[in-house]
Design an enzyme around this catalytic site. Structure first.
Site, PDB file in Angstrom:
ATOM      1  N   GLY A 157       0.814  -1.219   0.000  1.00 37.47           N
ATOM      2  CA  GLY A 157       0.000   0.000   0.000  1.00 37.47           C
ATOM      3  C   GLY A 157       0.839   1.256   0.000  1.00 37.47           C
ATOM      4  O   GLY A 157       0.394   2.321   0.446  1.00 37.47           O
ATOM      5  N   ALA A 158       2.059   1.144  -0.551  1.00 38.28           N
ATOM      6  CA  ALA A 158       3.026   2.252  -0.455  1.00 38.28           C
ATOM      7  C   ALA A 158       2.613   3.495  -1.238  1.00 38.28           C
ATOM      8  O   ALA A 158       3.162   4.567  -1.006  1.00 38.28           O
ATOM      9  CB  ALA A 158       4.405   1.775  -0.926  1.00 38.28           C
ATOM     10  N   GLY A 198      -0.496   4.717  -1.215  1.00 37.27           N
ATOM     11  CA  GLY A 198      -1.621   5.391  -0.560  1.00 37.27           C
ATOM     12  C   GLY A 198      -1.161   6.526   0.338  1.00 37.27           C
ATOM     13  O   GLY A 198       0.039   6.770   0.486  1.00 37.27           O
ATOM     14  N   THR A 208      -1.428   6.924   3.708  1.00 31.53           N
ATOM     15  CA  THR A 208      -0.677   6.440   4.868  1.00 31.53           C
ATOM     16  C   THR A 208       0.600   5.730   4.424  1.00 31.53           C
ATOM     17  O   THR A 208       1.675   5.935   4.993  1.00 31.53           O
ATOM     18  CB  THR A 208      -1.557   5.486   5.709  1.00 31.53           C
ATOM     19  OG1 THR A 208      -2.675   6.210   6.238  1.00 31.53           O
ATOM     20  CG2 THR A 208      -0.772   4.862   6.850  1.00 31.53           C
ATOM     21  N   LYS A 234       1.875   1.597 -13.007  1.00 31.43           N
ATOM     22  CA  LYS A 234       1.314   2.891 -12.606  1.00 31.43           C
ATOM     23  C   LYS A 234       2.444   3.882 -12.315  1.00 31.43           C
ATOM     24  O   LYS A 234       3.466   3.515 -11.739  1.00 31.43           O
ATOM     25  CB  LYS A 234       0.447   2.739 -11.343  1.00 31.43           C
ATOM     26  CG  LYS A 234      -0.903   2.084 -11.611  1.00 31.43           C
ATOM     27  CD  LYS A 234      -1.768   2.129 -10.349  1.00 31.43           C
ATOM     28  CE  LYS A 234      -3.090   1.422 -10.585  1.00 31.43           C
ATOM     29  NZ  LYS A 234      -3.827   1.200  -9.324  1.00 31.43           N
ATOM     30  N   LYS A 247     -11.042  -4.343  10.612  1.00 29.10           N
ATOM     31  CA  LYS A 247      -9.665  -4.495  11.118  1.00 29.10           C
ATOM     32  C   LYS A 247      -9.636  -5.555  12.219  1.00 29.10           C
ATOM     33  O   LYS A 247      -8.701  -6.360  12.302  1.00 29.10           O
ATOM     34  CB  LYS A 247      -9.125  -3.154  11.620  1.00 29.10           C
ATOM     35  CG  LYS A 247      -8.898  -2.140  10.500  1.00 29.10           C
ATOM     36  CD  LYS A 247      -8.496  -0.765  11.017  1.00 29.10           C
ATOM     37  CE  LYS A 247      -8.560   0.313   9.943  1.00 29.10           C
ATOM     38  NZ  LYS A 247      -7.438   0.329   9.009  1.00 29.10           N
TER      39      LYS A 247
END
Lengths: 322, 322
Positions: free
Chosen positions: A11-12, A14, A16, A43, A126
């Protein structure tokens, strides 16, 4: 041969995840790689990470466990900053992490302090992942950050900070006196770098903070720094509850609609922060969280005051790259 | 005027509850009362408690919250040892305890160390109550005790300990080498009396133990003390899993049948203890439990060896008063 801990980040790209990537690279004490889906490799945001010299590991979370285990070979610490709609996809990652002997899994937490179950859909999902982790006795650390400075400021009559506002508004919820844990989004990665190198945080929950402020205190700072008088809009407890219930009803009729899910997340955040008043140190401590500021007394976080000063200087940035 | 803490115990006539009542009374440092249902007041077991000078408070858990709050007036510590089929009835008690300002709620835990969710139905229902507690920020302590000495011994060829066996058997599960946390049922109340008077255990999980033993170690002790050779019956992992799955399938067809629920509890206990090997200190520590023996180094628990010596002397007692 490097003796650095090898960290893999999911998720680098995004909001956060970008902060975490920056924090890990700046710490200069980890071998950092990022995990990307095959469909994302080309991308620009991923290519930009590659161009910074960060190796990519490519795998779908829907791949076989064998493939995922193989993807995780040699990794010590696995950090997930997966998007809110994909949280449950971490299940297979948790199982693979156990098989691959990952020494610490940091699941996608990074939200406000909230009850484990029944108040926020985002938190509930979560919890499913945390329970999967605990069922497998996978070493973990949960890191929550409260709300970001970047989405906690009111706009000014002059409009001069609108450029950095996700949704420009001047709403005060309830009486405006609920304290909230706030972290500058740029500090998340700096905190994470400390936390994952610390034995004291293994199998623990940790919360980070730059400031603990009420909406009224935020208004005072904003008015003092800007010299402008903010036009307050008040939203009552009843209005907050009504909006949340409407959002929940709407989602229940069409549970796959991402826009409706986001509206549930947003209205439940507001309910949790301002009606239940969950997002504060006292409740975090009750729930068993460690305080990152107590763990790292030398850490200098970005205060809300510093953040808003930058905004007035035109140095802000709208979150989520919009 | 008494300055003792006022403790109210629910489920005082049950196996765990009786031990807790004894422990509280023996500690001589609490004002103890018991909570009973209107329909139970005239039961001999309840009248026997009354005859020991323990005041009764009478209320149904299905009563209005107002009535429950009124029932809890003046209570500092509320302990629930409610039966396994009624766990979810504690929801109203949790809400009333919050409204009544209870300073510590000890929900019905008192089982083995197990994953919070997904392995044992009994544990899953407890988790629902723990989450209700946490959502209300009610001060609490969870106390788990592992398995009892009283249901952890094999029978002898001579039949001389059968009188105290719940279900006489000589089964070894898997290879018999899974360590298990064991507590003598009579020690539960003595541990609880220490734990509820201790600030360090507030909003924490604690586990008690008299011994940590594998089935093979238990056999060694039993054979040494009795001079008899136990005829071992072996049950494989596959057989354990099959029995559990059959019990679960059977319950799913008739989810209200208490006998089928009990069979699920029993087979899931065996799966958790001997296949997953959850019920041991390492996993308890991972899950964040405090070790009662570390908290109270002077506490002298009843060892399995002492317990079995008593059994051989004819001083045992079948659990559940059968």
């Amino acid at each position: 041969m490097s003796t650095k801990q090898k960290v893999l980040l999911l998720g680098a790209t995004g909001a956060t995840g970008s902060s975490i990537l920056d924090g890990l690279l700046d710490a200069n004490q980890f071998d950092v790689e990022v995990l990307v889906r095959p469909s994302s490799v080309e991308k620009p945001s991923v290519q930009q990470i590659k161009s910074r010299g960060v190796p990519l590991r490519v795998s779908d979370l829907s791949a076989s466990e064998n493939e995922l285990v193989s993807t995780l070979q040699g990794i010590d610490i696995l950090i997930s900053a997966i998007g809110p709609h994909d949280l449950l996809q971490q299940k297979s990652l948790v199982r693979a992490a156990k098989s691959a002997g990952i020494k610490r899994f940091v699941p996608c937490a990074f939200i406000t302090i909230a009850p484990p179950q029944g108040t926020m859909l985002l938190r509930d999902e979560k919890e499913i992942i945390y329970n999967e982790i605990k069922s497998l006795e996978l070493p973990y650390t949960v890191v929550d950050v409260g709300f970001w400075h970047q989405i906690s400021f009111p706009c000014l009559p002059s409009g001069r900070v609108d450029y950095a506002a996700l949704v420009p508004n001047t709403t005060i919820h309830g009486d405006g006196n609920a304290p909230n844990i706030l972290t500058d989004i740029r500090d998340i990665g700096r905190f994470v770098s400390r936390i994952i190198a610390d034995d004291r945080t293994l199998n623990k929950y940790v919360y980070t903070w730059g400031d603990i402020l009420t909406e009224n205190e935020i208004l005072d700072i904003v008015e003092e720094l800007s010299g402008e008088k903010v036009q307050r809009q008040y939203e009552t407890i009843e209005e907050i509850e009504k909006k949340m219930e409407d959002a929940q009803s709407s989602l229940s009729l069409d549970s796959a609609d991402p826009a409706k899910r986001i509206l549930v997340y947003v209205t439940q955040y507001i309910y949790s922060k301002y009606v239940r008043q969950d997002n504060q140190p006292r409740y975090a401590e009750y729930l068993g969280y460690l305080d990152a500021r107590e763990l790292y007394p030398d850490f200098k976080p970005i205060s809300f005051r510093e953040f808003f000063t930058e905004l007035l200087d035109g140095k802000g940035k709208r979150p989520y790259g919009q």
